[in-house]
Structure formats: C-alpha cells, structure tokens
Design a protein around this motif. Structure first.
Motif, short mmCIF file in Angstrom:
data_model
loop_
_atom_site.label_atom_id
_atom_site.label_comp_id
_atom_site.label_asym_id
_atom_site.label_seq_id
_atom_site.Cartn_x
_atom_site.Cartn_y
_atom_site.Cartn_z
N ALA A 53 6.25 -10.04 11.27
CA ALA A 53 6.26 -8.59 11.48
C ALA A 53 7.40 -7.96 10.67
CB ALA A 53 6.41 -8.29 12.96
N GLN A 54 8.57 -8.60 10.73
CA GLN A 54 9.75 -8.07 10.03
C GLN A 54 9.49 -7.89 8.53
OE1 GLN A 54 12.95 -7.15 11.43
NE2 GLN A 54 12.87 -6.21 9.40
N ASN A 55 8.91 -8.92 7.90
CA ASN A 55 8.66 -8.84 6.45
C ASN A 55 7.59 -7.80 6.11
OD1 ASN A 55 10.54 -10.75 5.97
ND2 ASN A 55 9.11 -12.44 5.68
N ILE A 56 6.60 -7.67 6.98
CA ILE A 56 5.56 -6.66 6.73
C ILE A 56 6.18 -5.27 6.71
CG2 ILE A 56 3.46 -5.56 7.66
CD1 ILE A 56 2.66 -8.32 8.78
N PHE A 57 7.00 -5.00 7.72
CA PHE A 57 7.58 -3.66 7.79
C PHE A 57 8.55 -3.42 6.63
CE2 PHE A 57 6.75 -4.38 12.52
CZ PHE A 57 5.47 -3.86 12.40
N SER A 58 9.29 -4.47 6.22
CA SER A 58 10.22 -4.20 5.10
C SER A 58 9.45 -3.98 3.81
CB SER A 58 11.33 -5.25 4.96
OG SER A 58 10.85 -6.51 5.09
N ASP A 59 8.28 -4.60 3.65
CA ASP A 59 7.47 -4.30 2.46
C ASP A 59 7.01 -2.84 2.45
OD1 ASP A 59 7.70 -6.72 1.25
OD2 ASP A 59 5.73 -7.49 1.82
N PHE A 60 6.59 -2.34 3.62
CA PHE A 60 6.17 -0.93 3.67
C PHE A 60 7.37 -0.01 3.40
CE2 PHE A 60 2.31 -2.46 5.83
CZ PHE A 60 1.37 -1.64 5.24
N GLU A 61 8.52 -0.45 3.88
CA GLU A 61 9.76 0.31 3.66
C GLU A 61 10.08 0.40 2.15
OE1 GLU A 61 12.12 0.34 6.83
OE2 GLU A 61 12.73 2.24 5.88
N LYS A 62 9.88 -0.75 1.45
CA LYS A 62 10.14 -0.75 0.00
C LYS A 62 9.18 0.21 -0.70
CE LYS A 62 11.68 -5.51 -0.16
NZ LYS A 62 11.04 -6.82 -0.10
N ASP A 63 7.92 0.22 -0.26
CA ASP A 63 6.94 1.14 -0.85
C ASP A 63 7.37 2.59 -0.66
OD1 ASP A 63 5.36 -0.95 -1.58
OD2 ASP A 63 3.86 -0.70 0.00
N ARG A 64 7.93 2.82 0.50
CA ARG A 64 8.32 4.19 0.86
C ARG A 64 9.44 4.69 -0.06
NH1 ARG A 64 11.29 4.99 6.38
NH2 ARG A 64 11.33 7.26 6.63
N PHE A 65 10.36 3.77 -0.41
CA PHE A 65 11.50 4.20 -1.22
C PHE A 65 11.36 3.82 -2.69
CE2 PHE A 65 13.36 3.97 3.08
CZ PHE A 65 13.68 5.33 3.19
N ARG A 66 10.14 3.55 -3.11
CA ARG A 66 9.93 3.14 -4.50
C ARG A 66 10.24 4.32 -5.43
NH1 ARG A 66 5.23 5.05 -2.64
NH2 ARG A 66 3.92 6.22 -4.07
N ASP A 67 10.42 3.97 -6.68
CA ASP A 67 10.60 5.00 -7.68
C ASP A 67 9.21 5.54 -8.03
OD1 ASP A 67 10.89 6.45 -9.96
OD2 ASP A 67 11.88 4.87 -11.13
N HIS A 68 8.95 6.78 -7.66
CA HIS A 68 7.60 7.33 -7.84
C HIS A 68 7.20 7.47 -9.31
CE1 HIS A 68 6.45 8.24 -3.68
NE2 HIS A 68 7.75 8.19 -3.49
N TYR A 69 8.19 7.40 -10.20
CA TYR A 69 7.85 7.53 -11.62
C TYR A 69 7.56 6.18 -12.27
CZ TYR A 69 9.36 12.27 -10.97
OH TYR A 69 9.47 13.55 -10.51
N ASP A 70 7.80 5.10 -11.49
CA ASP A 70 7.58 3.76 -12.04
C ASP A 70 6.11 3.39 -11.86
OD1 ASP A 70 7.48 1.14 -12.78
OD2 ASP A 70 8.94 0.42 -11.31
N THR A 71 5.34 3.51 -12.95
CA THR A 71 3.89 3.28 -12.83
C THR A 71 3.56 1.79 -12.70
OG1 THR A 71 3.83 3.41 -15.21
CG2 THR A 71 3.07 5.36 -14.02
N SER A 72 4.52 0.93 -13.05
CA SER A 72 4.23 -0.50 -12.97
C SER A 72 4.43 -1.03 -11.54
CB SER A 72 5.12 -1.28 -13.93
OG SER A 72 6.47 -1.18 -13.50
N TYR A 73 4.95 -0.17 -10.66
CA TYR A 73 5.22 -0.63 -9.29
C TYR A 73 3.92 -0.92 -8.55
CZ TYR A 73 7.06 -0.90 -4.55
OH TYR A 73 7.37 -1.33 -3.29
N GLU A 74 3.84 -2.13 -7.98
CA GLU A 74 2.64 -2.46 -7.20
C GLU A 74 2.95 -2.26 -5.73
OE1 GLU A 74 0.23 -6.06 -7.71
OE2 GLU A 74 1.25 -6.25 -9.64
#
Ligand SMILES: [Zn+2]
Length: 320
Positions: A211-232
């Motif tokens: 559960a912990q890793n799932i939520f931290s992945d969503f957290e990373k998505d939330r704070f991603r650089d929106h201009y980085d088009t290579s971000y998956e």
C-alpha cells in the motif's frame, strides 16, 4: 489475455531484434561462403529466379500447372544439392548459410498460422512476472509449496485454498475482489503470490505492491514536472492491470491524500470490473477507524472477506 502495453511493446521489439540478428548473422556467414566459393553467388541467383518461374507458370493458367511446378521444384532441389556440395567442398557445413532461428516453430516471428507462438507467450510471461513487483517471492511461494502443517484450523485454511484455486481457474472480468484479513505470518502473502503466479502464467497482467509504495507512486505523479513529456505516469498500472494485489493495507502512513488515493483506486477499478486483492493485519474495527466510510462501505460491501485464522506460522516454524 491482456499484457500491459509496455510489455507488449518490449516483446515486439525483442522479436524485431531477434529477426534482425538472425538476418545479419546469416549475411555474415553468407559473405564467408561467397568468399570461399564465388560460384555460390551465381547459384543463389539461379535459385531465386525459380520463384519467378513459379509465378510465370501460374500466370499461364491451370493447364498442366502442377507438372510445371513439380519440374521447377526438382530443378530447385538439384540446385540446392549442388550448393550443399560446394559448401562441403570448401570445408564448410552444408547448412552453414542456413538461417539460425531461436524458435523453429515460428522462425522467430512470434506467430504461427495467426496464433501466438509458445516462445512469444513465454517471453510475455517472463516479463510480466518481472514487472509484477513480486520479485523473489515467486521463487518460493506457490499453491504447491503451501503447507497446512502450522494451521490449527486446518479445515478452514484448506477451504480457503480451494476457494482461491477455483478463483484463479475462473478468473476474468468481474471476478470478485477479495480482502485477506488476519495477523502476520498466516500465509496471506504466500497465497496472494500463488494467485498472482497462476494468473500471470495464464497471461493476465497482475501487479503486486505494498500500500505504501502504491501511494508514493501516485504522490510522485502528483508532483511530476508537467512539462516533462517523457514522464510515464506511475499510478496508471494500478488502475489498468487485470488484478491489483495490495499488500499490507493499513501499514502505510495514512494521510488525507492516501485515503483519497485508495478511494480512487477502489472506485475506478470496481467501476471497470477489475478486481483487487487487498491484505491487511488490521481487524475490521481498526479498518473502520482508519478509513473513511466511503472506503469501508466498499471494502466490506463489495469485497469477499477471507479470514486467515491461526498462530503465526513463522513463530511456529522456528519452534519446530
Ligand atoms: Zn516461436
């Protein structure tokens, strides 16, 4: 069957590379042969011309076509025999310039008569197992290696195992979501892994994560650089896979964000008919205390609760 898009792309690339290698490897051997026996080149041109002859014969109409084709075949066979002799005469194996495929069933195309070849299936499964998040657990934890020895309530656990064996047998869209409840060391992880392994081998896309890793992945998505088009987007695989296994629910740092995230996962997946297996050491009372009603009503209303009862197997196995 629904392997993740990323894995299918990887496997497509793997087969393209295999074919390219087979081609270049054959060309390399062909060059060696041509150098040793230049007359081979002329012979190969003649062999190539025979396919044009077959086409020509077919265009002349059906009359006597099979005889014409037979004659051309004989001609090809004679040329091939001559070719083998030339190779052997210069000290090479008669198959020296053959294509050397990894899989002779499909000649490394991955498909035979429109069906997926066993070699492609194996490659997909291997990658799916690697990507599942199960890692080394898969080496040891299966239905076969599950031991009933340490259980005091043997009948209950046996019933649970047969329920899960049937679950994987009939798995599909709209399979029920399960909630594994019970203390540590009671086999929750072992049986989740066993379920995952069988389903992956059957070609399903299964993701296993705490559960912990799932939520931290969503957290990373939330704070991603929106201009980085290579971000998956990391969270997508938890929403799209055929089965999501959430281990250790309740041990994560519970924040309003993790709760919203869990609600989003449960809601999105159930609406799409994609099941979840969640396991937790918490009692139902504790779950109700931690999570919002919106979550508990779905967990207790729509998940089938599977209780793991007994003493900690790890402690027991140390005593013996
Ligand atoms: Zn094959």
């Amino acid at each position: 069957m629904s392997y993740s898009k990323k894995i299918v792309q990887e496997v497509n690339l793997e087969f393209e590379n295999r074919l390219a290698f087979v081609e270049s490897d054959r060309n390399r051997r062909l060059d060696i042969a041509y150098e040793k026996a230049p007359e081979l080149l002329k012979l190969d041109t003649e062999i190539q011309k025979t396919s044009v002859k077959i086409l020509g014969a077919a265009m002349q109409g059906k009359d006597g076509l099979s005889e014409k084709i037979n004659a051309i075949r004989q001609e090809v066979n004679a040329l091939k025999e001559k070719r083998e002799k030339i190779l052997e005469a210069c000290g090479l194996d008669k198959h020296f310039t053959d294509y050397k495929y990894v899989c002779e069933l499909c000649n490394d195309h991955g498909f035979v008569n429109g069906q997926v070849c066993i070699c492609r299936k194996k490659e997909l499964t291997k990658r799916q197992l690697d990507a599942s998040g199960l890692g080394r657990l898969l080496d040891t934890q299966s239905f076969e290696s599950f031991s009933f020895d340490y259980y005091t309530e043997k009948e209950e656990i046996k019933e649970l195992v047969s329920y899960l064996e049937e679950y994987v047998e009939e798995f599909g869209n709209n399979s029920k979501s399960l909630l594994f409840v019970g203390g540590t060391g009671l086999g929750k992880t072992h049986l989740s892994t066993a379920v995952a392994r069988v389903l992956i081998e059957k070609g399903h896309n299964v993701v296993y994560e705490t559960a912990q890793n799932i939520f931290s992945d969503f957290e990373k998505d939330r704070f991603r650089d929106h201009y980085d088009t290579s971000y998956e987007m990391l969270g997508d695989r938890y929403l799209d896979c055929d089965l999501l296994i959430i281990d250790d629910l309740g041990t994560e740092m519970v924040t309003s964000y993790s709760v919203a995230c869990l609600y989003n996962i449960i809601n999105t997946r159930l609406n799409r008919g994609l099941p979840i297996i969640a396991s937790t050491n918490l009692s139902s009372g504790e779950i109700r205390k931690i999570y919002h009603d919106r979550i508990t009503s779905r967990l207790f209303g729509e998940f089938s609760i599977q209780k793991f009862v007994g003493s900690d197997m790890r402690k027991l196995s140390k005593k013996i």
